[in-house]
Motif scaffolding. Structure first.
Motif, PDB file in Angstrom:
ATOM      1  N   GLY B  43       0.826  -1.200   0.000  1.00  0.00           N
ATOM      2  CA  GLY B  43       0.000   0.000   0.000  1.00  0.00           C
ATOM      3  C   GLY B  43       0.860   1.249   0.000  1.00  0.00           C
ATOM      4  N   GLU B  44       0.194   2.375  -0.187  1.00  0.00           N
ATOM      5  CA  GLU B  44       0.901   3.648  -0.235  1.00  0.00           C
ATOM      6  C   GLU B  44       0.096   4.651   0.589  1.00  0.00           C
ATOM      7  OE1 GLU B  44       1.078   5.019  -4.273  1.00  0.00           O
ATOM      8  OE2 GLU B  44       2.553   6.562  -3.858  1.00  0.00           O
ATOM      9  N   ILE B  45       0.801   5.419   1.399  1.00  0.00           N
ATOM     10  CA  ILE B  45       0.091   6.399   2.233  1.00  0.00           C
ATOM     11  C   ILE B  45      -0.368   7.573   1.366  1.00  0.00           C
ATOM     12  CG2 ILE B  45       0.328   8.025   4.160  1.00  0.00           C
ATOM     13  CD1 ILE B  45       2.265   6.052   5.422  1.00  0.00           C
ATOM     14  N   VAL B  46      -1.659   7.878   1.438  1.00  0.00           N
ATOM     15  CA  VAL B  46      -2.159   8.970   0.596  1.00  0.00           C
ATOM     16  C   VAL B  46      -2.604  10.174   1.421  1.00  0.00           C
ATOM     17  CG1 VAL B  46      -2.839   7.574  -1.375  1.00  0.00           C
ATOM     18  CG2 VAL B  46      -4.443   7.875   0.498  1.00  0.00           C
ATOM     19  N   ARG B  47      -2.732   9.986   2.730  1.00  0.00           N
ATOM     20  CA  ARG B  47      -3.129  11.127   3.554  1.00  0.00           C
ATOM     21  C   ARG B  47      -2.664  10.877   4.976  1.00  0.00           C
ATOM     22  NH1 ARG B  47      -9.412  12.370   3.751  1.00  0.00           N
ATOM     23  NH2 ARG B  47      -9.079  13.278   1.687  1.00  0.00           N
ATOM     24  N   ILE B  48      -2.254  11.957   5.646  1.00  0.00           N
ATOM     25  CA  ILE B  48      -1.825  11.831   7.041  1.00  0.00           C
ATOM     26  C   ILE B  48      -2.576  12.844   7.884  1.00  0.00           C
ATOM     27  CG2 ILE B  48       0.120  12.110   8.629  1.00  0.00           C
ATOM     28  CD1 ILE B  48       1.915  11.044   6.418  1.00  0.00           C
ATOM     29  N   GLU B  49      -3.167  12.357   8.959  1.00  0.00           N
ATOM     30  CA  GLU B  49      -3.843  13.262   9.895  1.00  0.00           C
ATOM     31  C   GLU B  49      -3.334  12.929  11.281  1.00  0.00           C
ATOM     32  OE1 GLU B  49      -7.710  11.878   8.990  1.00  0.00           O
ATOM     33  OE2 GLU B  49      -7.817  12.968   7.094  1.00  0.00           O
ATOM     34  N   GLY B  50      -2.346  13.683  11.762  1.00  0.00           N
ATOM     35  CA  GLY B  50      -1.756  13.430  13.073  1.00  0.00           C
ATOM     36  C   GLY B  50      -1.134  12.051  13.115  1.00  0.00           C
ATOM     37  N   ASP B  51      -1.688  11.237  13.966  1.00  0.00           N
ATOM     38  CA  ASP B  51      -1.173   9.903  14.212  1.00  0.00           C
ATOM     39  C   ASP B  51      -1.725   8.890  13.206  1.00  0.00           C
ATOM     40  OD1 ASP B  51      -0.033   7.871  15.807  1.00  0.00           O
ATOM     41  OD2 ASP B  51      -2.025   7.457  16.632  1.00  0.00           O
ATOM     42  N   LYS B  52      -2.711   9.372  12.448  1.00  0.00           N
ATOM     43  CA  LYS B  52      -3.471   8.479  11.590  1.00  0.00           C
ATOM     44  C   LYS B  52      -3.017   8.603  10.132  1.00  0.00           C
ATOM     45  CE  LYS B  52      -8.268   7.335  12.313  1.00  0.00           C
ATOM     46  NZ  LYS B  52      -9.623   7.900  12.448  1.00  0.00           N
ATOM     47  N   ALA B  53      -2.939   7.480   9.448  1.00  0.00           N
ATOM     48  CA  ALA B  53      -2.604   7.522   8.028  1.00  0.00           C
ATOM     49  C   ALA B  53      -3.701   6.832   7.232  1.00  0.00           C
ATOM     50  CB  ALA B  53      -1.279   6.825   7.778  1.00  0.00           C
ATOM     51  N   VAL B  54      -4.017   7.409   6.089  1.00  0.00           N
ATOM     52  CA  VAL B  54      -4.932   6.748   5.166  1.00  0.00           C
ATOM     53  C   VAL B  54      -4.085   6.107   4.071  1.00  0.00           C
ATOM     54  CG1 VAL B  54      -6.879   7.038   3.606  1.00  0.00           C
ATOM     55  CG2 VAL B  54      -6.702   8.447   5.672  1.00  0.00           C
ATOM     56  N   ILE B  55      -4.346   4.845   3.825  1.00  0.00           N
ATOM     57  CA  ILE B  55      -3.501   4.069   2.924  1.00  0.00           C
ATOM     58  C   ILE B  55      -4.323   3.547   1.751  1.00  0.00           C
ATOM     59  CG2 ILE B  55      -2.079   1.972   2.751  1.00  0.00           C
ATOM     60  CD1 ILE B  55      -1.913   2.319   5.960  1.00  0.00           C
ATOM     61  N   GLN B  56      -3.755   3.694   0.563  1.00  0.00           N
ATOM     62  CA  GLN B  56      -4.363   3.075  -0.620  1.00  0.00           C
ATOM     63  C   GLN B  56      -3.662   1.741  -0.827  1.00  0.00           C
ATOM     64  OE1 GLN B  56      -5.343   4.453  -4.778  1.00  0.00           O
ATOM     65  NE2 GLN B  56      -3.201   5.051  -4.747  1.00  0.00           N
ATOM     66  N   VAL B  57      -4.433   0.669  -0.804  1.00  0.00           N
ATOM     67  CA  VAL B  57      -3.824  -0.659  -0.884  1.00  0.00           C
ATOM     68  C   VAL B  57      -3.914  -1.168  -2.319  1.00  0.00           C
ATOM     69  CG1 VAL B  57      -3.797  -2.991   0.072  1.00  0.00           C
ATOM     70  CG2 VAL B  57      -4.533  -1.069   1.488  1.00  0.00           C
ATOM     71  N   TYR B  58      -2.808  -1.686  -2.834  1.00  0.00           N
ATOM     72  CA  TYR B  58      -2.722  -2.096  -4.230  1.00  0.00           C
ATOM     73  C   TYR B  58      -3.177  -3.523  -4.476  1.00  0.00           C
ATOM     74  CZ  TYR B  58      -0.239   2.211  -5.227  1.00  0.00           C
ATOM     75  OH  TYR B  58       0.083   3.503  -5.397  1.00  0.00           O
ATOM     76  N   GLU B  59      -3.622  -4.198  -3.429  1.00  0.00           N
ATOM     77  CA  GLU B  59      -4.083  -5.576  -3.602  1.00  0.00           C
ATOM     78  C   GLU B  59      -5.453  -5.695  -2.946  1.00  0.00           C
ATOM     79  OE1 GLU B  59      -0.712  -8.547  -3.412  1.00  0.00           O
ATOM     80  OE2 GLU B  59       0.075  -7.000  -2.093  1.00  0.00           O
ATOM     81  N   PRO B  60      -6.228  -6.736  -3.276  1.00  0.00           N
ATOM     82  CA  PRO B  60      -7.567  -6.869  -2.676  1.00  0.00           C
ATOM     83  C   PRO B  60      -7.466  -7.007  -1.160  1.00  0.00           C
ATOM     84  CG  PRO B  60      -7.245  -8.471  -4.449  1.00  0.00           C
ATOM     85  CD  PRO B  60      -5.930  -7.813  -4.219  1.00  0.00           C
ATOM     86  N   THR B  61      -8.401  -6.392  -0.449  1.00  0.00           N
ATOM     87  CA  THR B  61      -8.296  -6.348   1.011  1.00  0.00           C
ATOM     88  C   THR B  61      -9.281  -7.282   1.712  1.00  0.00           C
ATOM     89  OG1 THR B  61      -9.720  -4.431   0.924  1.00  0.00           O
ATOM     90  CG2 THR B  61      -7.364  -4.008   1.158  1.00  0.00           C
ATOM     91  N   GLY B  62      -9.964  -8.149   0.944  1.00  0.00           N
ATOM     92  CA  GLY B  62     -10.918  -9.071   1.571  1.00  0.00           C
ATOM     93  C   GLY B  62     -10.264  -9.856   2.694  1.00  0.00           C
ATOM     94  N   GLY B  63     -10.927  -9.937   3.852  1.00  0.00           N
ATOM     95  CA  GLY B  63     -10.394 -10.724   4.961  1.00  0.00           C
ATOM     96  C   GLY B  63      -9.517  -9.944   5.931  1.00  0.00           C
ATOM     97  N   VAL B  64      -9.125  -8.729   5.556  1.00  0.00           N
ATOM     98  CA  VAL B  64      -8.290  -7.928   6.458  1.00  0.00           C
ATOM     99  C   VAL B  64      -9.154  -7.387   7.598  1.00  0.00           C
ATOM    100  CG1 VAL B  64      -6.817  -5.887   6.626  1.00  0.00           C
ATOM    101  CG2 VAL B  64      -6.728  -7.325   4.575  1.00  0.00           C
ATOM    102  N   LYS B  65      -8.586  -7.351   8.799  1.00  0.00           N
ATOM    103  CA  LYS B  65      -9.345  -6.939   9.982  1.00  0.00           C
ATOM    104  C   LYS B  65      -8.694  -5.747  10.671  1.00  0.00           C
ATOM    105  CE  LYS B  65      -8.918 -11.062  11.876  1.00  0.00           C
ATOM    106  NZ  LYS B  65      -8.374 -11.902  10.815  1.00  0.00           N
ATOM    107  N   ALA B  66      -9.519  -5.009  11.392  1.00  0.00           N
ATOM    108  CA  ALA B  66      -8.986  -3.975  12.263  1.00  0.00           C
ATOM    109  C   ALA B  66      -8.105  -4.670  13.299  1.00  0.00           C
ATOM    110  CB  ALA B  66     -10.116  -3.220  12.935  1.00  0.00           C
ATOM    111  N   GLY B  67      -7.031  -3.995  13.706  1.00  0.00           N
ATOM    112  CA  GLY B  67      -6.132  -4.580  14.682  1.00  0.00           C
ATOM    113  C   GLY B  67      -4.904  -5.226  14.047  1.00  0.00           C
ATOM    114  N   GLU B  68      -4.978  -5.507  12.738  1.00  0.00           N
ATOM    115  CA  GLU B  68      -3.803  -6.073  12.074  1.00  0.00           C
ATOM    116  C   GLU B  68      -2.749  -4.978  11.894  1.00  0.00           C
ATOM    117  OE1 GLU B  68      -4.447  -8.491   8.604  1.00  0.00           O
ATOM    118  OE2 GLU B  68      -6.251  -9.411   9.411  1.00  0.00           O
ATOM    119  N   PRO B  69      -1.473  -5.375  11.779  1.00  0.00           N
ATOM    120  CA  PRO B  69      -0.399  -4.383  11.751  1.00  0.00           C
ATOM    121  C   PRO B  69      -0.214  -3.701  10.391  1.00  0.00           C
ATOM    122  CG  PRO B  69       0.517  -6.569  11.550  1.00  0.00           C
ATOM    123  CD  PRO B  69      -0.969  -6.749  11.758  1.00  0.00           C
TER     124      PRO B  69
END
Ligand SMILES: Nc1ncnc2c1ncn2[C@@H]1O[C@H](COP(=O)(O)OP(=O)(O)O)[C@@H](O)[C@H]1O
Ligand SMILES: [Mg+2]
Lengths: 468, 595
Positions: B43-69
């Motif tokens: 993935g690539e970071i497309v936006r940063i807000e303080g501690d938070k980053a918004v990431i555009q992921v280049y692969e399908p994200t099915g099955g990914v969960k909150a809490g993963e690194p």
């Protein structure tokens, strides 16, 4: 932490087909959920947004009766269906469950209905001619094994007949085996389904067919899964079992409408005519599942049917489809009204894979040139016909009159044929020469001297006379 | 570039399609590449807000969960540049598709696969060009290795401004990981390998941009003669589906007289890439005599592959193109289709809930399109060489509903030097290439007169003007004929139509799939157009003498003229002579008849 297998109570909000929950931090994106209401009803859904604080679930089916007391069970898996050769001869709903009263399928495997993209480097280039016995298709829009070639139609036109005729007659010359058929009805009327079923029965294809039915009165949201489920079955038959599969899905317009409905329920910014901006990619994820793969014997040849709203080729549904598929077969209201069956207008039609699937050793050496010449001449003929509307036939030059006659004969003799008539490619090309020979040879600019010598009826007669 | 390893890990808090939000990302940079989730999706970071980053992921994200690194890499999305690019088939992120297939263990693309672009084990035959003690600056050639059909120059990367060579490996076979040269600069010693990484969104530096002046021969008549593109120029090919965009780009990547071709399949059909993969190894590059594939880099991010990677694929491609340009080569980049690339941008923008502008595209769409086309050009390369290189960029545009008044076409039009407007009506009657001669343009025409005279001995641009005038006249006559019928026109006007028809059939229409017609050299183009143009002048006296137009239209030699284009180059001059003498004979007998 995963919530796999866990059941939660506490729906926060139900908004159309969307269910919002809070405090389910371990839900996985696209995970399938089952929802049970207190009165024992059951729903099927999929996680659309997985958040630590908020989870959005898209429910398949009508959400009426869902309330905050319902129980939500997370299955830990994306949407999968069981596959095996037992699917052949069976009928399923749009979620892949049997509806013919027969037993459940004993699964060889469970497959994600979204499939996975075929690696472009592992595709085998489709280059084998399929003889459908329909002149307009074989001669000018050749269907190739592994191609995705949709029918663009309008309501009231005989697209079902054309698709059924293709299914009945299609053979790869030299190959003994017939196509297996995966048929999916998306939002179809029962009559139409019945038509196909009778057809398959009549030509003895039911035992090598798999039917997936989402009828007009079935849940709209299941229209989203129906094509995917059907293609998952087709992929298994083709790439695991090595069958040549012909997939017919009708009506893709209903699919797109369901997609629009869903998108608007999600409050997404719409693109053209309210359809979502990602419709191109969404359709591509369906259509691109057709093809052939290196080292695997089977194939998926895909003939989706769609009805163009208002007969408009530039409407987003045919437009985006045409940008993805390998051509299109365009059915024309005007031809239909003039009693021409199949009412295929070849001019806006196209087969992009034709070039490598025809010619010497495959069909006949004159095929390509004849086809090009027919296009050029027929377009002149339709131009002349338009002119007649304005200046009358008397106002035409002799050359224009000739082309007018050409167009008439082309439609009556080449395009038109019986629903049960099967023409070999040789017959098709011979009819073409017969009609082309009414034009002066100087007009046949798309045909080489060599081909003229060998195939032009007049030259053949001359050569014969000389030989005698 | 140093390998930075960040120990710090963020945590996913939200997943919605390809857009993932993570916390614990303080210090991360915008455009930094990250690995998302247990499966380490790219993935690539497309936006940063303080501690938070918004990431555009280049692969399908099915099955990914909150809490993963979320793992950080500290590096922007980069291309690996070095020997081994030519002949490759890569996905939008620069991963070789063959290696993806190997690692996936099958023909379907799975997730989380890491595959470097360049082969690490392959050995290259290194010839040094510097010795210890030499002073070098960025862009200087340190040595060469043969690669495919070219001599690959290993240069001091742009990141090292100047340095002194301290060690050089002797001539021999090495992998790209071997430090072939060691240099010393203010920062200390640095090992230089045959490859380096370059951030794809940053244009590579050069010394000076020059005006492009040399025709890029494509062998496609309507392009070279009527709407030419030059080496280092730009062009757009807009058209509805089925009008011939892809075939045009395929033809150019096959026939253009370039040293290197980068073909980016961006959000289009899988089988079109397969088509190239089947034909490129079989076709021979006339310049080098080697398979065409050896001068090509193919990028395939098809319509069913993840959408965000479409966005990356175009930048990946142009970076490869610039790299070969920097070696002093002429490069052509074709992108099919830039509309899918713009749509990927629109999708991301909408997921980020940015305010949409026209048709849902973000307001920065024009800058974005410009940032791509501006990387084309003819330049003086970096380093102390007097070498020129060029990148020509040709992009397909797929306007929805075939309507050229949509934002991507309109903005693209402003940034390109040539514009080949494809026409549905021409395509329907199989007039290919369906480039509409009244709606297309090329700003390069004016600068090419001398090129044609020097290279073919013909004042081709004068022929072009004459042909254009004829076509324009015919087009207004056709308007009239559409109302009154052709029969109502004077014979003189009908001769104009006949002559224009001859130009269309005999010159403009070019069959990409015909053995001979697929390529037409500039010399043949010039002689052909000259010959066809002369038909009008030759036939004109017959009209004055009262020969009916229908008799003129029936002349057998007209058929010969129309088919001249199919005659191979070697026999062409003879065939022209023959056709013309037959034409003259027919004309004199018709004239004799009326007398
Ligand atoms: N130069 C050409 N010569 C012959 N046929 C062509 C040519 N250009 C296009 N075609 C025909 O038109 C079809 C569509 O072309 P394509 O380039 O795939 O269109 P697009 O990319 O605009 O959808 C091709 O499959 C081919 O049959
Ligand atoms: Mg295309």
């Amino acid at each position: 932490m995963s919530v796999y297998g866990l059941t939660y109570k506490g729906i926060d909000q139900v908004k159309g087909p969307l269910v919002i929950m809070r405090g389910v931090p371990g839900a996985a994106y696209e995970e399938v959920v089952r929802i049970y209401s207190e009165d024992g009803r059951e729903w099927f859904g999929q996680v659309l947004e997985a958040g630590r604080d908020k989870v959005v679930i898209q429910v398949l089916g009508d959400t009426e009766g869902l309330d905050s007391n319902a129980m939500v069970k997370f299955t830990g898996s994306t949407l999968k269906i069981p596959v095996s050769d037992e699917m052949l001869g069976r009928v399923f709903n749009g979620a892949g469950e049997p509806i013919d009263g027969g037993p459940k399928i004993r699964a060889d495997d469970f497959r994600d209905i979204n499939g996975a993209p075929i690696n472009p480097a592992k595709r085998d280039y489709p280059d084998e001619f399929i003889e459908t016995g329909i002149s307009a298709i074989d001669g000018m829009l050749s269907l190739i094994r592994g191609q995705k070639l949709p029918i663009f139609s309008e309501s009231g036109l005989p697209h079902n007949e054309v698709a059924a005729q293709v299914a009945r007659q299609a053979v790869v010359p030299g190959k003994a085996e017939r196509f297996s058929i995966v048929f999916a009805a998306v939002g179809l009327k029962y009559d139409d389904v019945l038509f196909f079923r009778r057809q398959f029965e009549e030509f003895g294809a039911l035992s090598r067919s798999v039917l997936f039915l989402n009828l007009a009165n079935d849940p709209v949201i299941e229209r989203i899964t129906t094509p995917r489920v059907a293609l998952t079955a087709a992929e298994y038959l083709a790439f695991d079992l090595g069958m040549d599969v012909l997939v017919i899905i009708t009506d893709m317009t209903n699919y797109c409408e369901a997609l629009r409905e869903l998108s608007s329920a999600r409050e997404e910014v719409p693109s053209r005519k309210g359809y979502p901006g990602y419709m191109y990619s969404d359709l591509a994820s369906i259509y691109e599942r057709a093809g052939r793969i290196i080292g695997r014997p089977g194939s998926i040849t895909f003939m989706p049917i769609l009805t163009m709203p208002g007969g408009d080729l530039t409407h987003p549904i045919p437009d985006l489809t045409g940008y993805i598929t390998e051509g299109q077969i365009f059915l024309d209201l005007d031809l239909h009204n003039r009693g021409i069956y199949p009412p295929i207008n070849v001019l806006p039609s196209l087969s992009r894979l034709m070039k490598d699937g025809i010619g010497p050793g495959k069909t006949r050496e004159d095929h390509k040139e004849v086809s090009d010449q027919l296009y050029a001449a027929y377009s002149q003929g339709t131009k002349a016909r338009e002119l007649v509307q304005i200046v009358g036939e008397a106002g035409l030059s002799p050359r224009e009159k000739l082309y007018l006659e050409f167009a008439r004969r082309f439609e009556r003799e080449f395009v038109a044929q019986g629903f049960r008539e099967r023409r070999s490619i040789e017959e098709t090309l011979d009819i073409a020469w017969d009609i082309l020979s009414i034009l002066p040879e100087a007009e046949l600019t798309r045909i080489s001297e060599k081909t003229l010598n060998k195939f032009h009826p007049k030259r053949r007669v001359a050569a014969k006379a000389e030989g005698e | 570039m140093s390998e930075l390893v960040y120990k710090g890990k963020g945590v996913i808090v939200h997943i919605k399609g390809p857009v993932v939000e993570a916390e614990g990302m303080r210090g991360a940079k915008i455009r930094e590449v990250v690995y998302v989730g247990e499966e380490r999706l790219i993935g690539e970071i497309v936006r940063i807000e303080g501690d938070k980053a918004v990431i555009q992921v280049y692969e399908p994200t099915g099955g990914v969960k909150a809490g993963e690194p979320v793992e950080r890499t500290g590096e922007p999305l980069s291309a690996e540049l070095g020997p081994g690019l030519l002949g490759q088939v890569l996905d939008g992120l620069g991963r070789p598709l063959e290696i993806i297939a190997e690692k996936a263990g099958g023909p379907f693309i799975t997730r989380g696969i890491k595959a470097p672009t360049l082969p690490r084990d392959r050995k290259w035959q290194w010839t040094p060009e510097v010795k210890p003690g030499d002073d070098v600056i960025a862009g200087d050639v340190l040595g060469t290795v043969p690669e495919g059909s070219i001599v690959h120059k290993v240069m001091l990367p742009p990141t090292v401004e100047k340095a002194r060579v301290v060690e050089v490996l002797p001539e021999g076979d090495y992998t790209i990981e071997d430090p072939v040269v060691v240099v010393e600069h203010i920062g200390g010693k640095e090992e230089i390998k045959m490859y380096h990484k370059w951030p794809v969104r940053t244009p590579r530096p050069f010394r000076e941009k020059l005006a492009p002046v040399e025709l890029l021969v494509t062998g496609q008549r309507v392009i070279d003669t009527f709407f030419p593109i030059v080496k280092g120029g730009t062009s757009a090919v807009p058209g509805g589906f089925g009008t011939g965009k892809t075939v045009t780009l395929h033809q150019i990547s096959k026939w253009a007289d370039a040293d290197v071709v980068v073909y980016v399949g961006c959000g289009e059909r899988g089988n079109e890439m397969t088509d190239l993969l089947h034909t490129f190894p079989k076709l021979v590059d006339p310049k080098s005599g080697r398979p065409l594939l050896e001068r090509s880099v193919l990028i395939a991010n098809t319509s069913n592959m993840p959408v965000p990677a479409r966005e990356a694929s175009i930048f990946m491609g142009i970076t490869y193109a610039e790299y070969y340009r920097d070696m002093g080569l002429h490069v052509v980049l074709t992108a099919d289709s830039t509309s899918r690339w713009a749509e990927a941008l629109r999708e991301l923008s909408s997921r980020l809930e940015e305010i949409p502008s026209e048709r849902g595209y973000p307001a920065y769409l024009p800058d974005y399109i410009a940032s791509f086309y501006e990387r084309a050009g003819r330049i003086k390369v970096q380093g102390r060489r007097e070498e020129l290189g060029s990148v020509a960029v040709i992009g397909a545009v797929s306007p929805s509903g075939g309507d050229l008044n949509e934002p991507v076409t309109q903005h693209t039009m402003r940034f390109v030097g040539a514009f080949w407007a494809l026409d549905k009506d021409l395509a329907f009657k199989r007039h290919f290439p369906s480039i509409n001669w009244l709606r297309s343009f090329s700003k390069y025409v004016g600068g090419l007169r001398d090129w044609w005279i020097d290279n073919t001995g013909h004042d081709m641009m004068a022929y072009r003007d004459k042909a254009m005038a004829l076509l324009q006249r015919a087009s207004s006559l056709e308007e009239v004929a559409r109302v009154v019928g052709e029969a109502a026109l004077s014979d003189e006007n009908r001769l104009v139509l006949l002559s224009a028809e001859l130009i269309k059939e005999g010159f403009l229409v070019q069959n990409a799939f015909h053995e001979v017609d697929t390529y037409c050299s500039p010399k043949k183009q010039a002689l052909l157009l000259k010959t066809l143009l002369e038909f009008y002048d030759r036939a004109r006296p017959m009209i004055d003498a009262g020969v009916p137009i229908s008799r003129i239209a029936e002349m057998k030699s007209l058929g010969l003229l129309r088919r001249l284009k199919f005659v191979p180059e070697e026999e062409f001059e003879n065939a022209v002579r023959e056709a013309v003498s037959q034409l003259e004979a027919e004309i004199s007998s018709l004239l004799a008849e009326v007398r």
